[in-house]
Design a protein around this motif. Structure first.
Motif, mmCIF file in Angstrom:
data_model
loop_
_atom_site.group_PDB
_atom_site.id
_atom_site.type_symbol
_atom_site.label_atom_id
_atom_site.label_comp_id
_atom_site.label_asym_id
_atom_site.label_seq_id
_atom_site.Cartn_x
_atom_site.Cartn_y
_atom_site.Cartn_z
ATOM 1 N N SER A 544 0.833 -1.204 0.000
ATOM 2 C CA SER A 544 0.000 0.000 0.000
ATOM 3 C C SER A 544 0.870 1.258 0.000
ATOM 4 O O SER A 544 0.562 2.237 -0.697
ATOM 5 C CB SER A 544 -0.926 0.003 1.216
ATOM 6 O OG SER A 544 -0.173 -0.113 2.419
ATOM 7 N N ILE A 545 1.952 1.229 0.768
ATOM 8 C CA ILE A 545 2.862 2.379 0.808
ATOM 9 C C ILE A 545 3.604 2.506 -0.523
ATOM 10 O O ILE A 545 3.768 3.620 -1.054
ATOM 11 C CB ILE A 545 3.858 2.246 1.979
ATOM 12 C CG1 ILE A 545 3.109 2.295 3.324
ATOM 13 C CG2 ILE A 545 4.911 3.350 1.925
ATOM 14 C CD1 ILE A 545 4.004 2.105 4.534
ATOM 15 N N GLU A 546 4.051 1.385 -1.080
ATOM 16 C CA GLU A 546 4.764 1.417 -2.364
ATOM 17 C C GLU A 546 3.888 2.036 -3.451
ATOM 18 O O GLU A 546 4.351 2.878 -4.239
ATOM 19 C CB GLU A 546 5.182 0.001 -2.753
ATOM 20 C CG GLU A 546 6.253 -0.602 -1.850
ATOM 21 C CD GLU A 546 6.599 -2.028 -2.248
ATOM 22 O OE1 GLU A 546 6.048 -2.510 -3.267
ATOM 23 O OE2 GLU A 546 7.401 -2.655 -1.545
ATOM 24 N N ARG A 547 2.619 1.617 -3.509
ATOM 25 C CA ARG A 547 1.708 2.154 -4.538
ATOM 26 C C ARG A 547 1.473 3.639 -4.317
ATOM 27 O O ARG A 547 1.421 4.429 -5.270
ATOM 28 C CB ARG A 547 0.372 1.404 -4.497
ATOM 29 C CG ARG A 547 0.444 -0.030 -4.972
ATOM 30 C CD ARG A 547 -0.963 -0.591 -5.226
ATOM 31 N NE ARG A 547 -1.766 -0.608 -4.007
ATOM 32 C CZ ARG A 547 -1.822 -1.641 -3.181
ATOM 33 N NH1 ARG A 547 -1.122 -2.743 -3.438
ATOM 34 N NH2 ARG A 547 -2.574 -1.584 -2.100
ATOM 35 N N PHE A 548 1.329 4.042 -3.054
ATOM 36 C CA PHE A 548 1.107 5.448 -2.738
ATOM 37 C C PHE A 548 2.281 6.303 -3.206
ATOM 38 O O PHE A 548 2.096 7.344 -3.851
ATOM 39 C CB PHE A 548 0.904 5.601 -1.229
ATOM 40 C CG PHE A 548 0.794 7.020 -0.759
ATOM 41 C CD1 PHE A 548 -0.397 7.719 -0.890
ATOM 42 C CD2 PHE A 548 1.880 7.672 -0.197
ATOM 43 C CE1 PHE A 548 -0.517 9.026 -0.447
ATOM 44 C CE2 PHE A 548 1.777 8.978 0.244
ATOM 45 C CZ PHE A 548 0.573 9.661 0.109
ATOM 46 N N VAL A 549 3.498 5.861 -2.913
ATOM 47 C CA VAL A 549 4.685 6.624 -3.287
ATOM 48 C C VAL A 549 4.863 6.639 -4.806
ATOM 49 O O VAL A 549 5.154 7.689 -5.407
ATOM 50 C CB VAL A 549 5.935 6.033 -2.599
ATOM 51 C CG1 VAL A 549 7.204 6.695 -3.137
ATOM 52 C CG2 VAL A 549 5.847 6.215 -1.091
ATOM 53 N N GLU A 550 4.706 5.487 -5.444
ATOM 54 C CA GLU A 550 4.863 5.409 -6.909
ATOM 55 C C GLU A 550 3.881 6.339 -7.613
ATOM 56 O O GLU A 550 4.225 7.019 -8.591
ATOM 57 C CB GLU A 550 4.658 3.970 -7.382
ATOM 58 C CG GLU A 550 5.797 3.037 -6.998
ATOM 59 C CD GLU A 550 5.496 1.584 -7.320
ATOM 60 O OE1 GLU A 550 4.420 1.325 -7.931
ATOM 61 O OE2 GLU A 550 6.297 0.712 -6.966
ATOM 62 N N ASN A 551 2.646 6.373 -7.128
ATOM 63 C CA ASN A 551 1.642 7.248 -7.730
ATOM 64 C C ASN A 551 2.043 8.713 -7.595
ATOM 65 O O ASN A 551 1.896 9.508 -8.520
ATOM 66 C CB ASN A 551 0.295 7.004 -7.060
ATOM 67 C CG ASN A 551 -0.807 7.861 -7.628
ATOM 68 O OD1 ASN A 551 -1.081 7.833 -8.831
ATOM 69 N ND2 ASN A 551 -1.449 8.654 -6.777
ATOM 70 N N GLY A 552 2.579 9.074 -6.429
ATOM 71 C CA GLY A 552 3.008 10.448 -6.222
ATOM 72 C C GLY A 552 4.201 10.819 -7.088
ATOM 73 O O GLY A 552 4.250 11.923 -7.660
ATOM 74 N N LEU A 553 5.171 9.907 -7.221
ATOM 75 C CA LEU A 553 6.355 10.182 -8.031
ATOM 76 C C LEU A 553 5.986 10.380 -9.503
ATOM 77 O O LEU A 553 6.599 11.198 -10.201
ATOM 78 C CB LEU A 553 7.359 9.035 -7.880
ATOM 79 C CG LEU A 553 8.022 8.896 -6.497
ATOM 80 C CD1 LEU A 553 8.885 7.653 -6.440
ATOM 81 C CD2 LEU A 553 8.836 10.134 -6.152
ATOM 82 N N LYS A 554 4.994 9.640 -9.982
ATOM 83 C CA LYS A 554 4.560 9.778 -11.376
ATOM 84 C C LYS A 554 3.993 11.172 -11.621
ATOM 85 O O LYS A 554 4.174 11.748 -12.703
ATOM 86 C CB LYS A 554 3.497 8.727 -11.697
ATOM 87 C CG LYS A 554 4.039 7.317 -11.857
ATOM 88 C CD LYS A 554 2.910 6.344 -12.150
ATOM 89 C CE LYS A 554 3.439 4.912 -12.219
ATOM 90 N NZ LYS A 554 2.323 3.928 -12.456
ATOM 91 N N GLN A 555 3.320 11.727 -10.629
ATOM 92 C CA GLN A 555 2.704 13.051 -10.803
ATOM 93 C C GLN A 555 3.698 14.188 -10.618
ATOM 94 O O GLN A 555 3.465 15.309 -11.076
ATOM 95 C CB GLN A 555 1.557 13.214 -9.802
ATOM 96 C CG GLN A 555 0.417 12.225 -9.997
ATOM 97 C CD GLN A 555 -0.674 12.407 -8.961
ATOM 98 O OE1 GLN A 555 -1.299 13.471 -8.877
ATOM 99 N NE2 GLN A 555 -0.909 11.377 -8.165
#
Length: 593
Positions: A544-555
């Protein structure tokens, strides 16, 4: 309404609003219904036994003894006449105070309703000091049934070595001794004067506490009467229960103390009614089961149209003010000074109950509002900051309500991608520290709320082994019910709890060190850090944390988290904080395993 009802209601309100302020003074009347003899009655019965061995049946045992032995009855000397060894003396006395099987079945020599009600009042924290002229152990037995082990002072020696009573959950001062100690006081000569050490100790109790007197006639205890006549403080009231005729000694002393007299039928009935009324006041303070749904429905209505904006503000402000007044009362201010394991559990429950409505209101605003009314979050947090709170305090349990609100607001904000509300919580909420404006996140760090001793009292603290993140483990359990309305799925709750703690660690690192180097900084650590392996490494972060961070980095810099002001609005600052934070976690986790 009778005078009795008026007075007992007044006493119940007084005790409820000032827990721990009143001491009890208990005489032989409190144990009368249990069939326990007074000390003097035991002495006369011992004389009766001596007379029986000499085949005499005097009408006046005291007079017979004085004429026969040319001395006043003395408890210790009587025991020596009747027994040889300490064991013999103990067995003889035990028959007066400890029940046989048939006596227990008849309800004799066991704690009465009065003893049991007093024990519950002590358990609730409304009474902490008991002065008693009784030798029996019925109150101690009633307390043990409630899981309380009191501090007992029955001799001058014990008084010298006792902890100050302010540090004890319950102290019983047995002014005339304990039946298992043959030095108990019985005779008029023994009751005429206390040692100076006892007088000094007694004077302090009578000066610092209010007084509820029950089962004591004031007729024979000269030393105790004198101590009460020395009492000059009127800061707290005196209540004196009376049954039947009030003798001259008691009336004069009552007038001196300006005592409020309470006519009673029995100690059992008096303490039962007192406990019932105190419990009724406790129940009133608990939120009604319909209160939360109604508060949520009202909040939704006020959110539905902009014309209700002022009503919504007033609605939230009134609830915040109610909680502020509650947490500013004597029941909550500086509770850490006198916390025991038992009172600690009590405060945890009461904080949760007190905040239920406000949490429901704020979570509803966050869930449906998308940040339009986020100023209400800042207002609520800043209003509830404990007075004189500073970032230099190592620990302060008075910040616990803020910690609960922080987790609740934070988890729901992330669930709804409502970063305006998260910013209102962690970026916009401040407090004054030496006239400097300081971010509230400095004092709601979970490691700054609980001290080491309190951590060991947390219900989730393991019996064996060393916990890695005990406060986080506890909050994970504690918050589950609180956010259940908008996050009912257990798996989703786990995920958003982890994300919030991870993100809070990064934000803490960023805010506390903004504008300075973060290479040697510290931060908060959540349970996510050890859940998927040891020592900590990025590859083993919860998904859940990995997905949260990856989504933020993409933006990148367009990430809505950054656009509301976190990490200076810079994805590079986020990355730097992330790198430092995870290195910090890696180093700390090495000591865990």
């Amino acid at each position: 309404m009778s005078n009795f009802r008026n007075t007992i209601i007044k006493l119940a309100f007084t005790m409820y609003s000032s827990p721990g302020v009143y001491a009890l003074l208990l005489g032989s009347g409190i144990s009368r219904d249990a069939g326990i003899l007074t000390g003097w009655e035991v002495t006369l019965d011992l004389i009766r036994k001596i007379a029986a061995t000499e085949k005499e049946k005097p009408k006046d045992f005291e007079k017979w003894y004085q004429e026969r032995y040319h001395e006043s009855p003395d408890y210790t000397k009587l025991l020596k006449k009747l027994t040889i060894t300490p064991t013999d003396r103990a067995n003889l006395l035990r028959s007066y105070f400890e029940p046989k099987a048939e006596e227990r079945e008849a309800g004799l020599k066991i704690p009465t309703l009065a003893h049991k009600c007093i024990a519950i009042l002590i358990k609730y924290g409304y009474i902490r000091i008991i002065l008693t002229t009784n030798f029996d152990r019925l109150l101690e037995e009633a307390l043990l049934e409630q899981g309380i082990t009191p501090t007992i002072i029955s001799t001058e020696d014990e008084m010298k070595g006792a902890m100050p009573f302010v540090h004890n959950n319950c102290t019983i001062i047995k002014l005339h001794g304990d039946y298992k100690d043959t030095r108990i006081k019985n005779t008029p000569e023994e009751l005429a004067k206390y040692p100076k050490k006892v007088d000094k100790y007694l004077d302090r109790v009578l000066d610092e506490f209010g007084l509820i007197i029950c089962g004591w006639s004031a007729e024979y205890d000269t030393a105790l009467r004198n101590a009460l006549y020395r009492r000059k403080s009127r800061r707290f009231s005196t209540y004196w229960t009376v049954k039947g005729r009030v003798y001259d000694e008691a009336m004069q002393l009552s007038n001196h103390l300006k005592a409020e007299q309470i006519p009673i039928e029995s100690a059992n009935k008096f303490f039962t009614q007192l406990l019932e009324k105190v419990e009724a006041l406790r129940d009133i303070e608990k939120p009604h089961p319909l209160a939360l749904p109604l508060a949520i429905a009202t909040t939704k209505k006020y959110l539905s149209e902009d014309k209700y904006r002022i009503k919504l503000y007033d609605f939230v402000s009134e609830e915040v003010q109610r909680i502020y007044c509650n947490f500013s009362s004597e029941r909550f201010v500086n509770v850490e000074n006198n916390l025991t394991n038992e009172t600690f559990q009590k405060w945890l429950r009461e904080h949760k109950e007190s905040l239920t409505i406000l949490i429901g209101i704020l979570n509803t605003i966050i869930y449906f509002d998308k940040g339009k009314h986020s100023d209400l979050i800042t207002m609520s947090m800043e209003r509830l900051i404990p007075q004189k709170s500073t970032s230099r305090e190592a620990y302060s349990f008075n910040r616990f309500p803020l910690l609960i609100l922080t987790y609740s607001i934070g988890i729901i904000s992330i669930l709804r991608n409502n970063y305006k509300s998260l910013a209102a919580l962690l970026l916009c909420s401040h407090f004054k520290d030496n006239d400097e404006k300081t971010h509230i996140i400095e004092i709601i760090n979970s490691q700054r709320v609980f001290s080491g001793k309190w951590i060991k009292w947390l219900p989730t603290y393991p019996d064996k082994g060393i916990p890695h993140t005990p406060v986080s483990d506890y909050l994970h359990s504690y918050m589950r019910e609180i956010v259940n309305t908008y996050l009912p799925d257990d798996k989703k709750y786990e995920e958003f709890f982890d994300i919030f703690e991870y993100l809070t660690g990064l934000i803490y690192l960023d805010i506390i060190n903004k504008g300075t180097s973060i290479e040697s900084a510290g931060s908060t650590i959540g349970r996510f850090a050890w859940k998927r392996g040891t020592p900590f490494n990025r590859e083993r972060l919860p998904q859940s944390i990995e997905r949260f961070v990856e989504n933020g980095l993409k933006q990148g810099d367009k990430w809505s988290l950054l656009k509301v002001g976190f990490f200076n609005g810079s994805i590079e600052r986020f990355k730097k904080c992330r790198e430092v934070y995870e290195n910090l976690l890696k180093e700390i986790s090495k000591s865990w395993f």
